[in-house]
Design an enzyme around this catalytic site. Structure first.
Site, PDB file in Angstrom:
ATOM      1  N   GLU A  48       3.430  11.861   4.574  1.00  0.00           N
ATOM      2  CA  GLU A  48       2.202  11.352   3.932  1.00  0.00           C
ATOM      3  C   GLU A  48       2.457   9.885   3.617  1.00  0.00           C
ATOM      4  OE1 GLU A  48      -0.658  12.773   3.436  1.00  0.00           O
ATOM      5  OE2 GLU A  48      -0.112  14.793   4.071  1.00  0.00           O
TER       6      GLU A  48
ATOM      7  N   CYS B 210      -2.298   5.394  -2.766  1.00  0.00           N
ATOM      8  CA  CYS B 210      -2.412   5.353  -1.302  1.00  0.00           C
ATOM      9  C   CYS B 210      -3.874   5.365  -0.871  1.00  0.00           C
ATOM     10  CB  CYS B 210      -1.655   6.526  -0.688  1.00  0.00           C
ATOM     11  SG  CYS B 210      -2.191   8.120  -1.323  1.00  0.00           S
TER      12      CYS B 210
HETATM   13  P1  NAD Z   1       9.103   3.871   0.123  1.00  0.00           P
HETATM   14  O1  NAD Z   1       8.884   4.286   1.537  1.00  0.00           O
HETATM   15  O2  NAD Z   1       9.730   2.567  -0.147  1.00  0.00           O
HETATM   16  O3  NAD Z   1      10.001   4.941  -0.656  1.00  0.00           O
HETATM   17  C1  NAD Z   1       9.614   6.289  -0.775  1.00  0.00           C
HETATM   18  C2  NAD Z   1      10.834   7.150  -1.020  1.00  0.00           C
HETATM   19  O4  NAD Z   1      11.685   7.101   0.119  1.00  0.00           O
HETATM   20  C3  NAD Z   1      11.696   6.724  -2.199  1.00  0.00           C
HETATM   21  O5  NAD Z   1      12.092   7.879  -2.905  1.00  0.00           O
HETATM   22  C4  NAD Z   1      12.890   6.059  -1.530  1.00  0.00           C
HETATM   23  O6  NAD Z   1      14.077   6.132  -2.283  1.00  0.00           O
HETATM   24  C5  NAD Z   1      13.032   6.901  -0.280  1.00  0.00           C
HETATM   25  N1  NAD Z   1      13.747   6.259   0.830  1.00  0.00           N
HETATM   26  C6  NAD Z   1      13.809   4.946   1.130  1.00  0.00           C
HETATM   27  N2  NAD Z   1      14.521   4.769   2.275  1.00  0.00           N
HETATM   28  C7  NAD Z   1      14.897   5.998   2.698  1.00  0.00           C
HETATM   29  C8  NAD Z   1      15.656   6.476   3.810  1.00  0.00           C
HETATM   30  N3  NAD Z   1      16.148   5.649   4.732  1.00  0.00           N
HETATM   31  N4  NAD Z   1      15.848   7.809   3.942  1.00  0.00           N
HETATM   32  C9  NAD Z   1      15.334   8.665   3.024  1.00  0.00           C
HETATM   33  N5  NAD Z   1      14.631   8.270   1.949  1.00  0.00           N
HETATM   34  C10 NAD Z   1      14.407   6.949   1.783  1.00  0.00           C
HETATM   35  O7  NAD Z   1       7.669   3.984  -0.566  1.00  0.00           O
HETATM   36  P2  NAD Z   1       7.283   3.537  -2.037  1.00  0.00           P
HETATM   37  O8  NAD Z   1       7.243   2.037  -2.069  1.00  0.00           O
HETATM   38  O9  NAD Z   1       8.086   4.268  -3.031  1.00  0.00           O
HETATM   39  O10 NAD Z   1       5.786   4.101  -2.164  1.00  0.00           O
HETATM   40  C11 NAD Z   1       4.646   3.399  -1.815  1.00  0.00           C
HETATM   41  C12 NAD Z   1       4.117   3.886  -0.486  1.00  0.00           C
HETATM   42  O11 NAD Z   1       3.836   5.283  -0.572  1.00  0.00           O
HETATM   43  C13 NAD Z   1       2.806   3.233  -0.110  1.00  0.00           C
HETATM   44  O12 NAD Z   1       2.842   2.899   1.256  1.00  0.00           O
HETATM   45  C14 NAD Z   1       1.781   4.332  -0.359  1.00  0.00           C
HETATM   46  O13 NAD Z   1       0.610   4.222   0.393  1.00  0.00           O
HETATM   47  C15 NAD Z   1       2.564   5.556  -0.006  1.00  0.00           C
HETATM   48  N6  NAD Z   1       1.966   6.743  -0.609  1.00  0.00           N
HETATM   49  C16 NAD Z   1       1.351   7.651   0.202  1.00  0.00           C
HETATM   50  C17 NAD Z   1       0.726   8.768  -0.352  1.00  0.00           C
HETATM   51  C18 NAD Z   1       0.033   9.788   0.511  1.00  0.00           C
HETATM   52  O14 NAD Z   1      -0.242  10.888   0.030  1.00  0.00           O
HETATM   53  N7  NAD Z   1      -0.282   9.475   1.757  1.00  0.00           N
HETATM   54  C19 NAD Z   1       0.758   8.957  -1.733  1.00  0.00           C
HETATM   55  C20 NAD Z   1       1.386   8.003  -2.521  1.00  0.00           C
HETATM   56  C21 NAD Z   1       2.007   6.899  -1.952  1.00  0.00           C
END
Ligand code: NAD
Length: 469
Positions: A227, A261
């Site tokens: 997501e 999001c």
């Molecule tokens: P991010 O991708 O930076 O991080 C998300 C998670 O992934 C964190 O817990 C982080 O520690 C982990 N992570 C980072 N690198 C990783 C790796 N290599 N392997 C495994 N895990 C890893 O996202 P963010 O900045 O925390 O969140 C914002 C983003 O989330 C925005 O793009 C937003 O649109 C999206 N979002 C989507 C939804 C949805 O339902 N579609 C809901 C909320 C947020």
């Protein structure tokens, strides 16, 4: 790992992170308890999860307080907490019906064979969640996975991790639940270790990280439910009620300081009403103030993540350089060390600007006029993303027709961001916004099962020697 406080910019919290070794130990322990959890049946699991809801409600103040520090939001943290409780209760109510046994039936293709279908939950589900709604997005996949009979290893974001301690403390008060739900603390390295140790991964976060997760999941030959981000469009038809439309746009685009999001991030408006829409937006936004000092009131909270604030600023500057006009807000203000931004209406925008093509994740409302509906729909669909969107019109039939033509998974009609209030509508995330099954609706539960077929022969099959070839 040091954690920043979004209200004052100080690094006032230390997160002890899990090493890859610790992650695999937790995963092993969770795999060893899953079968017993699954064998207890859905009614028992509902009882345990309802107990979690009750215990969370008892400890609500501790969790909401930490969530408020994590996000800098007081009222929204309460709403988020209530949403999480609603999510647990809703899944507890709807899941048992989806577990009812499918009666044995004769096969259509070979009537001497009876088919018994079974559902087999994945052993260990890994959940990785983002910082914008820390509690809700940590639980949104965790709860249905637990109800399905899986164990869960959950890694919330390292940007907003303060709520983990009180949440984990509540889970530990229910020992049976603690044996099938554990937490991982840390960032990318701990998340990558989680992907290496689970049987399926549910990831909510950015497209960039989602692609890495997808590749690592492929290496481990496990499914990844993704997501990801959005760049949600709204199409405003000439006959839209502008009072309703402007209220909805501001709420959707600037609520939670635009850090959702499914925030509206691109507004396409019929050129005939462009100027009236802008003046009403500006009039309403001029009344919005920061709530930097709770005593003085105000509604807008801070930007949570300083790196995101830098991205927002870059997009605004790029748009101004290319001819855009800022009508309200536009600046990120430093107040007592926090980063704050008022709802920012930007006009004279086009798709050459990153503001119209890349996710902003801030309270920015770029508005572009269109000549006819074909152009509006083409502009709305000119995006790598396909999360959600909106259509505003007084003609409901026409609004639904236009909504059907937008290439995204959830469209709100005469409102914005309804997908964050309605959890029981099945919807996929299109294009770069996600992959693999709906997290909402019944599919958000059933996707945690593999389907198995028991094929029971009721006749005496002839030996191969007596069959004519
Ligand atoms: P991010 O991708 O930076 O991080 C998300 C998670 O992934 C964190 O817990 C982080 O520690 C982990 N992570 C980072 N690198 C990783 C790796 N290599 N392997 C495994 N895990 C890893 O996202 P963010 O900045 O925390 O969140 C914002 C983003 O989330 C925005 O793009 C937003 O649109 C999206 N979002 C989507 C939804 C949805 O339902 N579609 C809901 C909320 C947020």
């Amino acid at each position: 790992m040091k954690v920043r406080n979004p209200r004052n910019g100080t690094y006032d919290y230390t997160l002890a992170i899990d090493s890859p070794n610790q992650v695999s130990h937790k995963a092993l322990a969770l795999k060893s308890t899953q079968q017993a959890w699954n064998s207890k049946g859905i009614a028992h699991r509902v009882k345990v999860l309802m107990e979690l809801a009750t215990m969370l409600e008892i400890k609500s103040e501790e969790i909401i307080n930490q969530l408020s520090i994590d996000t800098g939001r007081r009222k929204i943290s309460r709403i988020e907490f209530d949403g999480a409780i609603g999510l647990i209760k809703g899944r507890c109510y709807s899941s048992p019906k989806l577990m009812e046994e499918v009666p044995i039936r004769d096969s259509f293709s070979n009537p001497t064979v009876q088919i018994k279908q079974q559902r087999v939950p994945y052993e260990l589900v890994g959940v990785i969640s983002p910082w914008n709604f820390p509690l809700l997005l940590a639980l949104i996949d965790t709860v249905p996975a637990l109800l399905a009979g899986c164990s869960v290893l959950l890694k919330p974001s390292e940007v907003t991790p303060r709520f983990i301690d009180p949440l984990e403390a509540v889970v530990k008060e229910i020992p049976e639940l603690a044996s099938v739900l554990q937490f991982v603390r840390g960032g990318a390295e701990s998340g990558a270790a989680l992907v290496d140790n689970v049987d399926v991964v549910c990831f909510t976060g950015s497209v960039a990280t989602g692609k890495i997760i997808a590749m690592n999941a492929a290496k481990n030959f496990i499914p990844a439910f993704l997501e990801l981000g959005g760049k949600d469009p709204a199409i405003v038809l000439a006959d839209a009620n502008l009072e309703i439309t402007t209220d909805a746009i501001i709420r959707s685009a600037a609520g939670a300081t635009g850090q959702a999001c499914q925030s509206l991030e691109r507004i396409y408006v019929d050129e005939k009403i462009h100027d009236s829409l802008i003046s009403l937006l500006v009039e309403k936004i001029n009344k919005v103030t920061f709530n930097a000092d709770y005593e003085k009131g105000g509604t807008m909270g801070p930007l949570i993540f300083d790196k995101q604030a830098d991205k927002i600023e870059e997009q605004i500057n790029d748009a101004i350089d290319k001819g855009a006009q800022v009508k309200t807000g536009g600046k990120i203000e430093n107040i007592d060390g926090g980063a704050w931004m008022l709802p920012t209406v930007v006009t004279q925008v086009n798709h050459e600007m990153s503001l119209m093509t890349e996710e902003t994740f801030g309270p920015v409302i770029p508005v572009m006029a269109y000549k006819d509906l074909d152009q509006a729909i083409a502009l709305a669909n000119d995006s790598d993303y396909g999360l959600s969107g909106s259509v505003f019109s007084s003609d409901l039939e026409e609004a639904v027709r236009v909504a059907s033509l937008i290439d995204a998974g959830g469209i709100s009609v005469n409102d914005g961001s309804l997908t964050n209030q309605v959890f029981d509508a099945t919807k996929n995330s299109f294009k770069l916004s996600g992959l693999n099954g709906s997290r909402m609706g019944n599919d958000g539960f059933t996707r945690f099962f593999r389907t198995k077929a028991l094929l029971i022969q009721t006749a005496h099959p002839k030996s191969i020697h007596s069959q004519e070839e």
